[in-house]
Design a protein around this motif. Sequence first.
Motif, PDB file in Angstrom:
ATOM      1  N   LYS A 207      11.989   3.845  14.180  1.00 20.76           N
ATOM      2  CA  LYS A 207      11.565   2.614  15.098  1.00 20.76           C
ATOM      3  C   LYS A 207      12.622   1.852  14.017  1.00 20.76           C
ATOM      4  O   LYS A 207      12.548   1.436  11.997  1.00 20.76           O
ATOM      5  N   LEU A 208      13.336   0.743  14.246  1.00 21.95           N
ATOM      6  CA  LEU A 208      13.511  -0.795  13.464  1.00 21.95           C
ATOM      7  C   LEU A 208      13.663  -1.869  13.711  1.00 21.95           C
ATOM      8  O   LEU A 208      13.406  -2.341  14.279  1.00 21.95           O
ATOM      9  N   TYR A 209      12.617  -2.119  11.980  1.00 22.36           N
ATOM     10  CA  TYR A 209      12.321  -3.739  11.948  1.00 22.36           C
ATOM     11  C   TYR A 209      13.137  -4.668  12.014  1.00 22.36           C
ATOM     12  O   TYR A 209      13.871  -4.757  10.915  1.00 22.36           O
ATOM     13  N   PHE A 210      12.890  -5.887  11.993  1.00 20.85           N
ATOM     14  CA  PHE A 210      13.523  -6.870  11.564  1.00 20.85           C
ATOM     15  C   PHE A 210      12.613  -8.258  12.440  1.00 20.85           C
ATOM     16  O   PHE A 210      11.827  -7.598  13.483  1.00 20.85           O
ATOM     17  N   ASN A 211      13.693  -9.343  12.391  1.00 18.44           N
ATOM     18  CA  ASN A 211      13.076 -10.665  12.318  1.00 18.44           C
ATOM     19  C   ASN A 211      13.804 -11.312  13.110  1.00 18.44           C
ATOM     20  O   ASN A 211      15.588 -10.815  13.362  1.00 18.44           O
ATOM     21  N   LEU A 243       5.051   6.858   2.173  1.00 15.96           N
ATOM     22  CA  LEU A 243       5.481   8.025   2.673  1.00 15.96           C
ATOM     23  C   LEU A 243       4.398   9.093   3.343  1.00 15.96           C
ATOM     24  O   LEU A 243       2.949   8.771   3.491  1.00 15.96           O
ATOM     25  N   GLY A 244       4.901   9.716   4.448  1.00 19.00           N
ATOM     26  CA  GLY A 244       4.472  10.119   5.435  1.00 19.00           C
ATOM     27  C   GLY A 244       3.799   9.661   6.245  1.00 19.00           C
ATOM     28  O   GLY A 244       2.305  10.287   7.018  1.00 19.00           O
ATOM     29  N   THR A 245       3.915   8.255   6.136  1.00 17.89           N
ATOM     30  CA  THR A 245       3.089   8.107   7.528  1.00 17.89           C
ATOM     31  C   THR A 245       4.445   7.054   8.586  1.00 17.89           C
ATOM     32  O   THR A 245       3.593   6.425   9.231  1.00 17.89           O
ATOM     33  N   GLY A 246       5.229   8.392   8.932  1.00 20.20           N
ATOM     34  CA  GLY A 246       5.864   8.040  10.310  1.00 20.20           C
ATOM     35  C   GLY A 246       6.264   6.566   9.743  1.00 20.20           C
ATOM     36  O   GLY A 246       7.388   5.574   9.534  1.00 20.20           O
ATOM     37  N   ASN A 247       6.082   5.832  11.184  1.00 19.53           N
ATOM     38  CA  ASN A 247       6.934   4.639  11.414  1.00 19.53           C
ATOM     39  C   ASN A 247       5.966   3.350  10.662  1.00 19.53           C
ATOM     40  O   ASN A 247       6.665   2.660  10.872  1.00 19.53           O
ATOM     41  N   LEU A 248       5.651   3.468  10.228  1.00 16.33           N
ATOM     42  CA  LEU A 248       4.201   2.594   9.781  1.00 16.33           C
ATOM     43  C   LEU A 248       5.169   1.954   8.583  1.00 16.33           C
ATOM     44  O   LEU A 248       6.632   2.532   7.231  1.00 16.33           O
ATOM     45  N   VAL A 250       4.938  -1.139   5.582  1.00 18.70           N
ATOM     46  CA  VAL A 250       3.990  -2.442   4.621  1.00 18.70           C
ATOM     47  C   VAL A 250       4.947  -3.173   4.545  1.00 18.70           C
ATOM     48  O   VAL A 250       6.025  -3.072   3.405  1.00 18.70           O
ATOM     49  N   PHE A 251       4.179  -4.832   4.397  1.00 18.20           N
ATOM     50  CA  PHE A 251       5.866  -5.696   4.424  1.00 18.20           C
ATOM     51  C   PHE A 251       5.191  -6.943   3.742  1.00 18.20           C
ATOM     52  O   PHE A 251       3.799  -6.744   3.903  1.00 18.20           O
ATOM     53  N   THR A 252       5.199  -7.505   2.869  1.00 17.04           N
ATOM     54  CA  THR A 252       5.224  -9.948   2.932  1.00 17.04           C
ATOM     55  C   THR A 252       5.451 -10.072   4.094  1.00 17.04           C
ATOM     56  O   THR A 252       7.314  -9.893   4.149  1.00 17.04           O
ATOM     57  N   GLY A 253       4.503 -10.874   4.356  1.00 15.33           N
ATOM     58  CA  GLY A 253       5.076 -11.433   5.550  1.00 15.33           C
ATOM     59  C   GLY A 253       5.179 -13.148   5.303  1.00 15.33           C
ATOM     60  O   GLY A 253       5.235 -13.173   4.013  1.00 15.33           O
ATOM     61  N   ARG A 254       6.115 -13.451   6.096  1.00 20.10           N
ATOM     62  CA  ARG A 254       6.345 -15.259   5.361  1.00 20.10           C
ATOM     63  C   ARG A 254       5.361 -16.162   5.398  1.00 20.10           C
ATOM     64  O   ARG A 254       5.974 -17.195   4.647  1.00 20.10           O
ATOM     65  N   ASP A 255       3.860 -15.632   5.411  1.00 20.06           N
ATOM     66  CA  ASP A 255       2.773 -16.244   5.096  1.00 20.06           C
ATOM     67  C   ASP A 255       2.057 -15.996   3.453  1.00 20.06           C
ATOM     68  O   ASP A 255       1.472 -16.123   3.169  1.00 20.06           O
ATOM     69  N   ASP A 256       3.537 -14.753   2.663  1.00 15.76           N
ATOM     70  CA  ASP A 256       3.021 -14.377   1.699  1.00 15.76           C
ATOM     71  C   ASP A 256       1.243 -13.861   1.743  1.00 15.76           C
ATOM     72  O   ASP A 256       1.251 -13.990   1.059  1.00 15.76           O
ATOM     73  N   LEU A 257       1.783 -13.394   2.257  1.00 19.63           N
ATOM     74  CA  LEU A 257       0.126 -12.168   2.131  1.00 19.63           C
ATOM     75  C   LEU A 257       0.865 -11.112   2.781  1.00 19.63           C
ATOM     76  O   LEU A 257       1.947 -10.861   3.545  1.00 19.63           O
ATOM     77  N   LEU A 258      -0.338  -9.566   2.408  1.00 19.95           N
ATOM     78  CA  LEU A 258      -0.216  -8.592   3.106  1.00 19.95           C
ATOM     79  C   LEU A 258       0.252  -8.025   4.620  1.00 19.95           C
ATOM     80  O   LEU A 258      -1.581  -7.841   4.497  1.00 19.95           O
ATOM     81  N   TRP A 259       1.135  -7.364   4.966  1.00 17.78           N
ATOM     82  CA  TRP A 259       1.022  -6.747   6.794  1.00 17.78           C
ATOM     83  C   TRP A 259       1.135  -5.501   7.015  1.00 17.78           C
ATOM     84  O   TRP A 259       2.179  -4.351   6.189  1.00 17.78           O
ATOM     85  N   ARG A 260       1.050  -5.360   7.578  1.00 19.01           N
ATOM     86  CA  ARG A 260       1.130  -3.628   8.524  1.00 19.01           C
ATOM     87  C   ARG A 260       1.413  -3.263   9.334  1.00 19.01           C
ATOM     88  O   ARG A 260       1.363  -4.081  10.556  1.00 19.01           O
ATOM     89  N   SER A 261       2.388  -2.698   9.762  1.00 21.08           N
ATOM     90  CA  SER A 261       2.899  -2.695  11.444  1.00 21.08           C
ATOM     91  C   SER A 261       3.232  -1.018  11.589  1.00 21.08           C
ATOM     92  O   SER A 261       4.257  -0.461  11.085  1.00 21.08           O
ATOM     93  N   ASP A 262       2.714  -0.089  12.788  1.00 20.60           N
ATOM     94  CA  ASP A 262       3.416   0.791  13.406  1.00 20.60           C
ATOM     95  C   ASP A 262       4.362   1.040  14.740  1.00 20.60           C
ATOM     96  O   ASP A 262       4.397   1.103  14.971  1.00 20.60           O
ATOM     97  N   GLY A 263       4.580  -0.664  14.990  1.00 16.75           N
ATOM     98  CA  GLY A 263       5.591  -0.309  15.631  1.00 16.75           C
ATOM     99  C   GLY A 263       4.763  -0.786  17.018  1.00 16.75           C
ATOM    100  O   GLY A 263       5.176  -0.744  17.965  1.00 16.75           O
ATOM    101  N   THR A 264       3.475  -1.537  16.939  1.00 10.76           N
ATOM    102  CA  THR A 264       3.111  -1.869  18.429  1.00 10.76           C
ATOM    103  C   THR A 264       1.841  -3.170  17.966  1.00 10.76           C
ATOM    104  O   THR A 264       2.379  -3.296  16.871  1.00 10.76           O
ATOM    105  N   ASP A 307      -2.784   2.187   0.784  1.00 10.24           N
ATOM    106  CA  ASP A 307      -2.750   3.141   1.520  1.00 10.24           C
ATOM    107  C   ASP A 307      -1.714   2.678   3.437  1.00 10.24           C
ATOM    108  O   ASP A 307      -1.353   3.453   4.112  1.00 10.24           O
ATOM    109  N   GLY A 308      -2.259   1.083   3.195  1.00 15.10           N
ATOM    110  CA  GLY A 308      -1.341   0.724   4.576  1.00 15.10           C
ATOM    111  C   GLY A 308      -2.395   0.503   5.340  1.00 15.10           C
ATOM    112  O   GLY A 308      -2.333  -0.100   6.467  1.00 15.10           O
TER     113      GLY A 308
END
Length: 995
Positions: A207-211, A243-248, A250-264, A307-308
Amino acid sequence: MNAICCLRLVTWLALALAGSLSAQVQPTLVNDINVGPNTTRRDSNPSPGVVWNGSAYFFAASAGSGYELRRSDGTATGTTLVCDSMPEPNSRQGQNRSYEPVVFGNMLVFAGYDPAYGHELWTSDGTTGGTNMLVDLAPGELDGVDVSQGKSNLVVFGADLYFVGYDAAHGYELWRWDGVSSPSLFYEFTPGVQGSLLGAFHVAGNKLYFNVGSNLSVTDGTSTGTQVIGSVGISASNLAIPLGTGNLLVFTGRDDLLWRSDGTVTGTYQIPAAGALLYPGGLVAFGTEVYFSAWEAAVGNELWKTDGTNPPVLVADLSPGSASSSLSSLLPFGGHLYFLGITGFPGDLWRTDGTAAGTTLVHPGVITILGTVGGQMVVTLSIGGGGQTALGVSDGTSAGTFQIHNVFSYERAVAQLGTTLLYPGNSATGLELWRTDGTSAGTFLVKDINPDTVDSIPTALCGAGSTPHLFFTATSDSITGVPGARPMWTTDGTAATTHPHSPYGLFGFGRSFTFFGPQLLIEAVSFSGHTLCRDDGVNTHGIWGAPIGQWQVYGSNVLLFGDVAMVDGGGQLIWSTDFQAGQVTSAANTAWPLGLTRVEDRLFFGAAGGLFVSDGMAAGTHLLSSVSVNPVGGPVAVGSRLFFVGNDSVHGDELWVSDGTQVGTHMVVDLTPGPARTFVYGAAAAGNILLFTADTPSAGLELWRSDGTAAGTFLLKDIVPGILGSGVTSLSQFGDKVLFLASDGVHGFEPWISDGTANGTAMVRDVNPGPTSSSTNLHYWTVPGSFWTVPGSGRALFTANDGTHGMEPWVTDGTSAGTGLLGDIWPGPEGSRTAEEWGEFGLAGRQLYFAANDGVSGRELWTLPLYFPVARPYGDGCQGSSGRPQLDTDRPPQLGSTFQVQMQRAPATSLAALLVAFDPAYQPIAPWCHLLLANPVTVAFCTTDNSGRAAVPFSLPANPAFSQIHLFYQMAVLDPGGAGPGWNLSGGLEVVLDF
């Protein structure tokens, strides 16, 4: 005003004719300060690069070729210019025209610049002949590759290269290149010519993630697999892939909170946390988890892991309790995770195995981690306790951490080339390319890429109130004998009057200064630290008789308040009313003050306890609210109120207001309901209305307004309809209006103006016609001086590129017709100004000052005589029964028109006398009260109205002979509660007459 008053004023103007200046509009070089025998210290400023086919490729500057692509094999002869994509003589140092190369198949690809074609895709096989522009996507000077975010966002994903490209039919959208055929539009998120704001590209698995604007988006390389999946986008580059989580991801959102995404959509959510875990940063994968620094109220800023999926876990509380450790530079190395934690000064090297017991201090005094080489980390060490630094290595133990060379770098490495690390080292030759293999013998200068005459780089331009003296800092190796030393200088605008202010060279380098009555307050730097000093024109002293370095201060947080200088000193608010006698007062419970802002006769500031207000004395300083004050986006004085960004731990960062009372201090509106924050990046006053930028999911980054009530707070104008936003930035007060930068999706980032109404909000001028921006220095927060308003003139200075002259100084009166180039100092498209000089202007007496480079003398001090009218207040009025009276004007003092000298905050229905003089003064009358005129003469009498206001009109002749006459005003008013026996004095007003 009676006829006698008029006669007296005209007589005064006639007497001044002998000293008047004719209007001049051409800038002139004040003095080429940095010349002499030492002509070898000029930075090439090598950028981070990539390793390809055994060589490092990076961008660096040199005279004659500018900031261009270079290649190095780690030797001097093997360090060469690959291609000069923008041929020109004497290119400006550090000209950031082209952007980071990436390896794509059997070639290098980068966003190269040519003035005839703008930024486009370039490819290189590592040779000069094999380095060429691939295609001109946007014909002519328009950029075909988006570099508005300071980088080109080129990313290799699968077998293709993705980037943000532009053409006239679609605007900026997502493009793709397979390396063989021509690049093509891959996906259009916003149909039509408007285009989209894309960025923050990161690959995770397949997956390629972007804003896209403020929204997280993803693609798998197909149109059907491309979609917007979340309403919170990625913040900067704070992300990691466990590591070992494929498309997962983990990122800092623009609300300054911790987020995760698997592409869905369902797999994209905020990672749950037990408390309010804010500002996660420095995310890095270690083992099967992501480690990061984050702030939580009970423990401050510390190290966490996740661990995401499950709630984050605190690894260790290095600074027990709510104190923060300010972590940075997380680096997996040799089975441990290493990081820097500021638990002491300047910083310490720590390591962890992921447990509290396994988190230990390695070595104190480590400032940066540059990289790894030869089984060691390369670090910058603090040595000697006096601010000196050196290059060191560490094997992860205290005994194995030591200095290897005296040439250091605060920068990250250029590239790791085999068993050596290339890095930008700072020495007598400037910031140049060095190499190290982790040993002293293997650390040396690769090549002095830019061995050219050094700039003096004038900064911190500070006008001495109403006198003609300008103070500034500048580099002059030949005078100080210390490479890179920046002593304080003074000038009256000519080479003959430009000289070092020698006392400061004895112990430190002037950095920041302001005026306190007739004295100069200076933040000085010495080998023992920072301190606040004063200068009485003859001698220089550490304030309060303290030895240099005793008080740790920050010159940008010094505020003058009557006869008191408020200073952020060593994390404590301190002030002094008498420097000579050494009287110092410290406000209790005001640790770590920030955002010092004066609102009429009160001082507001945030501190560890919340929002405070002060009358200038310790006894008059008290807590208004426990709300946490965020200095980004304010604070801003609007009339008698303070607007600021506050966080009460319930609503997140939101807009607050205070009238100086506890009852009148409250949140204005919760724009982003709940604990999530509203991003307020800048604010300024438009009369009695606050204009501010807010980034919301529905409108993106746009211009808002507030009158201090929830009902009166709303989106002022949706310049770019939809979620993308116009990127409003750099708000600056301009009389009762606000200047700012914005892009309407058609014209690029250009100057705009607003009077606080939707109809009164419009682009001032399309300085660089078409979609190309005239500004390349975009900050999504308030940068003081982005537009530098000349007080009382109705004009502001700024830096812009019109596509023909390069970055040069401009002036505007808020209209298209009144916006123009001040001067083409470096003739042609090169431009004389740089991004860091965006708001660097100064005013002293009748002269405007700024730093510029004409292509011959380097970056030096230039001056331009005022050629427009100016009226600016100076000095404080004396405390009276109705406050401190202050003078201003209703309009600039333009010849051939009538302007009024106005007084406010005086007693009602009281007799007042307007005094005028040719020269200013600073003669104490009473505590916090001064006569501000030298040999004053009374020119008019008047009576204040029921609101304590008075106005005296002056009709000025349309006579060129009166141009540039300099006058100073002050009012005396009857006041039983005044500083004198039954009378009081206003603040001063400085006036320069012109057309």
